[in-house]
Design a protein around this motif. Structure first.
Motif, mmCIF file in Angstrom:
data_model
loop_
_atom_site.group_PDB
_atom_site.id
_atom_site.type_symbol
_atom_site.label_atom_id
_atom_site.label_comp_id
_atom_site.label_asym_id
_atom_site.label_seq_id
_atom_site.Cartn_x
_atom_site.Cartn_y
_atom_site.Cartn_z
ATOM 1 N N LYS A 157 118.723 63.315 64.795
ATOM 2 C CA LYS A 157 119.600 63.846 63.742
ATOM 3 C C LYS A 157 119.281 65.284 63.330
ATOM 4 O O LYS A 157 120.143 65.968 62.801
ATOM 5 C CB LYS A 157 119.498 62.959 62.499
ATOM 6 C CG LYS A 157 119.857 61.488 62.712
ATOM 7 C CD LYS A 157 121.320 61.308 63.074
ATOM 8 C CE LYS A 157 121.778 59.864 62.948
ATOM 9 N NZ LYS A 157 121.014 58.938 63.818
ATOM 10 N N GLY A 158 118.035 65.723 63.535
ATOM 11 C CA GLY A 158 117.679 67.050 63.056
ATOM 12 C C GLY A 158 116.402 67.564 63.680
ATOM 13 O O GLY A 158 115.872 66.994 64.637
ATOM 14 N N LEU A 159 115.875 68.670 63.124
ATOM 15 C CA LEU A 159 114.728 69.370 63.676
ATOM 16 C C LEU A 159 113.591 69.418 62.667
ATOM 17 O O LEU A 159 113.825 69.432 61.452
ATOM 18 C CB LEU A 159 115.114 70.793 64.073
ATOM 19 C CG LEU A 159 116.218 70.931 65.131
ATOM 20 C CD1 LEU A 159 116.599 72.394 65.302
ATOM 21 C CD2 LEU A 159 115.766 70.332 66.458
ATOM 22 N N ALA A 160 112.368 69.469 63.179
ATOM 23 C CA ALA A 160 111.187 69.535 62.330
ATOM 24 C C ALA A 160 110.163 70.466 62.954
ATOM 25 O O ALA A 160 110.238 70.801 64.146
ATOM 26 C CB ALA A 160 110.589 68.137 62.139
ATOM 27 N N ILE A 161 109.180 70.923 62.139
ATOM 28 C CA ILE A 161 108.048 71.696 62.622
ATOM 29 C C ILE A 161 106.769 71.052 62.102
ATOM 30 O O ILE A 161 106.733 70.489 61.009
ATOM 31 C CB ILE A 161 108.108 73.176 62.182
ATOM 32 C CG1 ILE A 161 108.346 73.295 60.672
ATOM 33 C CG2 ILE A 161 109.173 73.918 62.960
ATOM 34 C CD1 ILE A 161 108.287 74.731 60.157
ATOM 35 N N TYR A 162 105.717 71.129 62.918
ATOM 36 C CA TYR A 162 104.414 70.584 62.515
ATOM 37 C C TYR A 162 103.327 71.284 63.322
ATOM 38 O O TYR A 162 103.485 71.532 64.521
ATOM 39 C CB TYR A 162 104.335 69.081 62.767
ATOM 40 C CG TYR A 162 102.949 68.505 62.533
ATOM 41 C CD1 TYR A 162 102.497 68.251 61.252
ATOM 42 C CD2 TYR A 162 102.106 68.254 63.612
ATOM 43 C CE1 TYR A 162 101.223 67.751 61.038
ATOM 44 C CE2 TYR A 162 100.831 67.744 63.410
ATOM 45 C CZ TYR A 162 100.392 67.492 62.113
ATOM 46 O OH TYR A 162 99.132 67.003 61.898
#
Length: 309
Positions: free
Chosen positions: A284-289
């Motif tokens: 559904k979407g994007l993330a950063i880690y």
């Protein structure tokens, strides 16, 4: 700008002397920012150097003429004439504008026969509106005195631009109220942060019934977060339509399609497998880690552009 970099610029200017053209030095663009460009000058990183308006289509890697001083300014790009590249982009844009217009030059009528030559008598006239809302006409003739032009080929659907409906940062398994924008890494030793952008179901809806050619995301690194030098974004997928109240679980990743210095904006192309998951709704979407302080940064933006074939 560091004091050492400022000193070096002053020495170059003193040696050069003469008018403005003589008082320029060469530097390379590291990144483009909303205030100008970040430059590599003799190994020093100069942040947010303003540019004259004539320096257009700025890109990382450009070599530029820099006017030194207490307020350095980029004067122009060095290198080959960009005319051929500009002509290609202008022609492409002109074609898109032409296709956006109606294919019928004129539609008139009256009780008398039309003036001029080349007209054919239509036995039955058909018309329809295509998926783009453009009118198409077809005339069925009793007899044909001239060949019909070819039907223009269908073009790909227009690109879709999807902006986030929400974003946030998580630390320790819950939302982090102390971070205004999605953040990766740990600067203070209080735990690694992860950030995310949320789009509801808009990505899958925009792709429904279409063949996706590419997906890109535009991201900007916030100033004052981590070191100023270029650092990679560690990008992940996630499966949430809106921010969760607990931990933001990460999907596929990490990918590192983009590195940014402080204040820089860049566009990353998402892998083919990611665009398939986003187009189908599996993601559904994007993330950063990231872990630790080396790649710590805060990031804004998150607009996704989808092109179709």
């Amino acid at each position: 700008m560091t004091s050492e970099a400022a000193r070096a610029l002053g020495e170059d200017l003193a040696r050069a002397g003469g008018g403005p053209a003589a008082g320029t030095v060469s530097a390379q663009v590291v990144d483009v920012t909303d205030r100008g460009v970040n430059l590599d000058y003799r190994g020093a990183l100069l942040l947010d150097v303003p540019c004259v308006d004539s320096y257009r289509n700025r890109r990382a890697g450009d070599w530029v003429a820099l006017r030194p001083g207490s307020r350095p300014v980029v004067m122009w790009r060095l290198g080959t004439d960009p005319g051929d590249v500009d002509e290609e982009s202008i022609r492409s844009l002109a074609r898109e504008v032409t296709l956006d217009e109606q294919v019928v030059r004129a539609a008139t009528w009256g009780t008398a026969a039309p003036a001029g030559t080349g007209w054919q008598t239509v036995q039955t006239l058909y018309l329809r509106k295509n998926t783009e809302g453009k009118v198409e006409l077809y005339g069925q003739l009793a007899s044909q005195s001239d060949t019909s032009p070819d039907t223009p080929p269908d073009r790909a659907p227009k690109p879709a631009t999807i902006t986030p409906t929400a974003y946030g940062t998580w630390r320790g398994g819950r939302p982090d109220d102390y971070a205004d924008y999605p953040t990766q890494g740990d600067w203070t030793g209080r735990g690694n942060r992860r950030g995310g952008w949320f789009y509801g179901s808009a990505i899958a809806a925009a792709c429904a019934g279409k063949a996706v050619a590419s997906m890109t995301v535009k991201l900007s690194r916030r100033r004052g977060s981590g070191v100023n030098a270029r650092r990679p974004l560690h990008l992940y997928l996630h499966g949430y339509t809106s921010p969760p109240s607990g931990q933001l679980d990460l999907g596929d990743g990490p990918e590192e399609p983009l590195s940014l210095s402080a204040g820089a904006t860049g566009t990353a192309t998402l892998p083919a497998s990611w665009r398939s998951q986003l187009a189908s709704g599996a993601a559904k979407g994007l993330a950063i880690y990231a872990s630790g302080s080396r790649d710590y940064m805060s990031v804004s933006g998150g607009t996704i552009t989808i092109t179709f074939s």
